[in-house]
Design a protein around this motif. Structure first.
Motif, PDB file in Angstrom:
ATOM      1  N   ALA A   1       0.813  -1.225   0.000  1.00  0.00           N
ATOM      2  CA  ALA A   1       0.000   0.000   0.000  1.00  0.00           C
ATOM      3  C   ALA A   1       0.843   1.271   0.000  1.00  0.00           C
ATOM      4  N   GLY A   2       2.151   1.154  -0.167  1.00  0.00           N
ATOM      5  CA  GLY A   2       3.019   2.326  -0.162  1.00  0.00           C
ATOM      6  C   GLY A   2       2.665   3.328  -1.246  1.00  0.00           C
ATOM      7  N   ASP A   3       2.333   2.820  -2.434  1.00  0.00           N
ATOM      8  CA  ASP A   3       1.983   3.737  -3.524  1.00  0.00           C
ATOM      9  C   ASP A   3       0.686   4.484  -3.215  1.00  0.00           C
ATOM     10  N   GLU A   4      -0.257   3.816  -2.563  1.00  0.00           N
ATOM     11  CA  GLU A   4      -1.510   4.475  -2.178  1.00  0.00           C
ATOM     12  C   GLU A   4      -1.270   5.552  -1.116  1.00  0.00           C
ATOM     13  N   ILE A   5      -0.381   5.265  -0.181  1.00  0.00           N
ATOM     14  CA  ILE A   5      -0.088   6.204   0.898  1.00  0.00           C
ATOM     15  C   ILE A   5       0.581   7.456   0.343  1.00  0.00           C
ATOM     16  N   VAL A   6       1.576   7.270  -0.527  1.00  0.00           N
ATOM     17  CA  VAL A   6       2.275   8.414  -1.121  1.00  0.00           C
ATOM     18  C   VAL A   6       1.295   9.256  -1.946  1.00  0.00           C
ATOM     19  N   ALA A   7       0.480   8.601  -2.751  1.00  0.00           N
ATOM     20  CA  ALA A   7      -0.481   9.332  -3.589  1.00  0.00           C
ATOM     21  C   ALA A   7      -1.488  10.102  -2.729  1.00  0.00           C
ATOM     22  N   TYR A   8      -1.978   9.484  -1.665  1.00  0.00           N
ATOM     23  CA  TYR A   8      -2.966  10.145  -0.805  1.00  0.00           C
ATOM     24  C   TYR A   8      -2.359  11.346  -0.085  1.00  0.00           C
ATOM     25  N   ALA A   9      -1.135  11.186   0.428  1.00  0.00           N
ATOM     26  CA  ALA A   9      -0.468  12.300   1.092  1.00  0.00           C
ATOM     27  C   ALA A   9      -0.253  13.451   0.112  1.00  0.00           C
ATOM     28  N   ALA A  10       0.094  13.132  -1.129  1.00  0.00           N
ATOM     29  CA  ALA A  10       0.285  14.170  -2.145  1.00  0.00           C
ATOM     30  C   ALA A  10      -1.016  14.940  -2.375  1.00  0.00           C
ATOM     31  N   VAL A  11      -2.125  14.231  -2.443  1.00  0.00           N
ATOM     32  CA  VAL A  11      -3.430  14.885  -2.620  1.00  0.00           C
ATOM     33  C   VAL A  11      -3.714  15.810  -1.431  1.00  0.00           C
ATOM     34  N   CYS A  12      -3.490  15.332  -0.225  1.00  0.00           N
ATOM     35  CA  CYS A  12      -3.719  16.152   0.965  1.00  0.00           C
ATOM     36  C   CYS A  12      -2.905  17.442   0.907  1.00  0.00           C
ATOM     37  N   LEU A  13      -1.639  17.338   0.523  1.00  0.00           N
ATOM     38  CA  LEU A  13      -0.773  18.512   0.483  1.00  0.00           C
ATOM     39  C   LEU A  13      -1.177  19.471  -0.628  1.00  0.00           C
ATOM     40  N   LYS A  14      -1.560  18.950  -1.782  1.00  0.00           N
ATOM     41  CA  LYS A  14      -1.995  19.819  -2.885  1.00  0.00           C
ATOM     42  C   LYS A  14      -3.271  20.568  -2.514  1.00  0.00           C
ATOM     43  N   GLU A  15      -4.127  19.951  -1.688  1.00  0.00           N
ATOM     44  CA  GLU A  15      -5.354  20.619  -1.255  1.00  0.00           C
ATOM     45  C   GLU A  15      -5.067  21.720  -0.243  1.00  0.00           C
ATOM     46  N   GLU A  16      -4.041  21.554   0.567  1.00  0.00           N
ATOM     47  CA  GLU A  16      -3.780  22.504   1.649  1.00  0.00           C
ATOM     48  C   GLU A  16      -2.828  23.636   1.253  1.00  0.00           C
ATOM     49  N   ILE A  17      -1.935  23.394   0.321  1.00  0.00           N
ATOM     50  CA  ILE A  17      -0.886  24.363   0.000  1.00  0.00           C
ATOM     51  C   ILE A  17      -1.169  24.974  -1.367  1.00  0.00           C
ATOM     52  N   SER A  18      -1.135  26.304  -1.430  1.00  0.00           N
ATOM     53  CA  SER A  18      -1.416  26.980  -2.703  1.00  0.00           C
ATOM     54  C   SER A  18      -0.155  27.075  -3.554  1.00  0.00           C
ATOM     55  N   GLY A  19      -0.363  27.285  -4.849  1.00  0.00           N
ATOM     56  CA  GLY A  19       0.743  27.477  -5.772  1.00  0.00           C
ATOM     57  C   GLY A  19       1.215  26.224  -6.477  1.00  0.00           C
ATOM     58  N   PHE A  20       0.412  25.159  -6.439  1.00  0.00           N
ATOM     59  CA  PHE A  20       0.825  23.900  -7.063  1.00  0.00           C
ATOM     60  C   PHE A  20       1.024  24.083  -8.566  1.00  0.00           C
ATOM     61  N   ILE A  21       2.164  23.607  -9.079  1.00  0.00           N
ATOM     62  CA  ILE A  21       2.498  23.706 -10.502  1.00  0.00           C
ATOM     63  C   ILE A  21       2.431  22.342 -11.191  1.00  0.00           C
ATOM     64  N   GLY A  22       3.004  21.322 -10.549  1.00  0.00           N
ATOM     65  CA  GLY A  22       3.054  20.008 -11.179  1.00  0.00           C
ATOM     66  C   GLY A  22       3.733  18.998 -10.282  1.00  0.00           C
TER      67      GLY A  22
END
Length: 175
Positions: A46-67
């Motif tokens: 489930a490591g890939d799921e955990i990394v992907a989910y954490a990335a989604v959480c951070l993109k939702e909370e932090i502004s200025g996402f480029i890629g």
């Protein structure tokens, strides 16, 4: 190639990608989303799921996402999130990463680094304590350096936290 050589080669690949992404122009910073996995291999179920989910959480909370770019090699899986922003924005992002690491049980699995052209932002830089050991709560770097715990015990805790993630699937509330 030994597992250690494979990890070191993977870290070199990460550093090269980080450098390329930081030099993309404009004021920017990166968040490296990876897992804190003792021993070898540097992957877990489930490591890939955990990394992907954490990335989604951070993109939702932090502004200025480029890629983003994802890399899987001997050092494990990592996703590099690219944000436009100042050093102050990067410091705010570091606080967001620490909340995710510290306020969710499964967040302890995460290794969330905020990187700027001047290097990684450290916990101490923003007045935070060192990361705690997964097993005893002491400074994790000291436990690792002293070999205080068996790798099998640390990996068992990592597996427990991964199972907790699968059961929870919740981000922390933004503050």
């Amino acid at each position: 190639m030994t597992p250690l050589e494979d990890v070191l080669k993977g870290r070199d690949e990460r550093a090269a990608l980080q450098s390329r992404l930081l030099k993309g122009g404009g004021s920017r910073f990166l968040i490296q989303v990876s897992l804190n996995i003792p021993g070898f291999p540097k992957t877990i179920e489930a490591g890939d799921e955990i990394v992907a989910y954490a990335a989604v959480c951070l993109k939702e909370e932090i502004s200025g996402f480029i890629g983003e770019e994802t890399l899987l090699n001997g050092a494990g899986l990592c996703t590099l999130l690219v944000f436009s922003g100042t050093n102050d924005d990067a410091a705010k992002a570091k606080n967001a990463t620490l909340r995710l690491e510290e306020e969710t049980g499964w967040g302890r699995l995460m290794d969330l680094d905020v990187l700027t052209e001047n290097g990684a932002l450290k916990r101490e830089t923003i007045g935070k304590r060192q990361r705690k050991c997964l097993l005893c709560g002491n400074d994790a770097k000291i436990c690792a350096a002293e070999g205080s715990h068996a790798v099998s015990a640390l990996r068992a805790e990592v597996s427990r936290l991964a199972a907790e993630f699968i059961a929870s699937q919740k981000c922390t509330e933004p503050k």
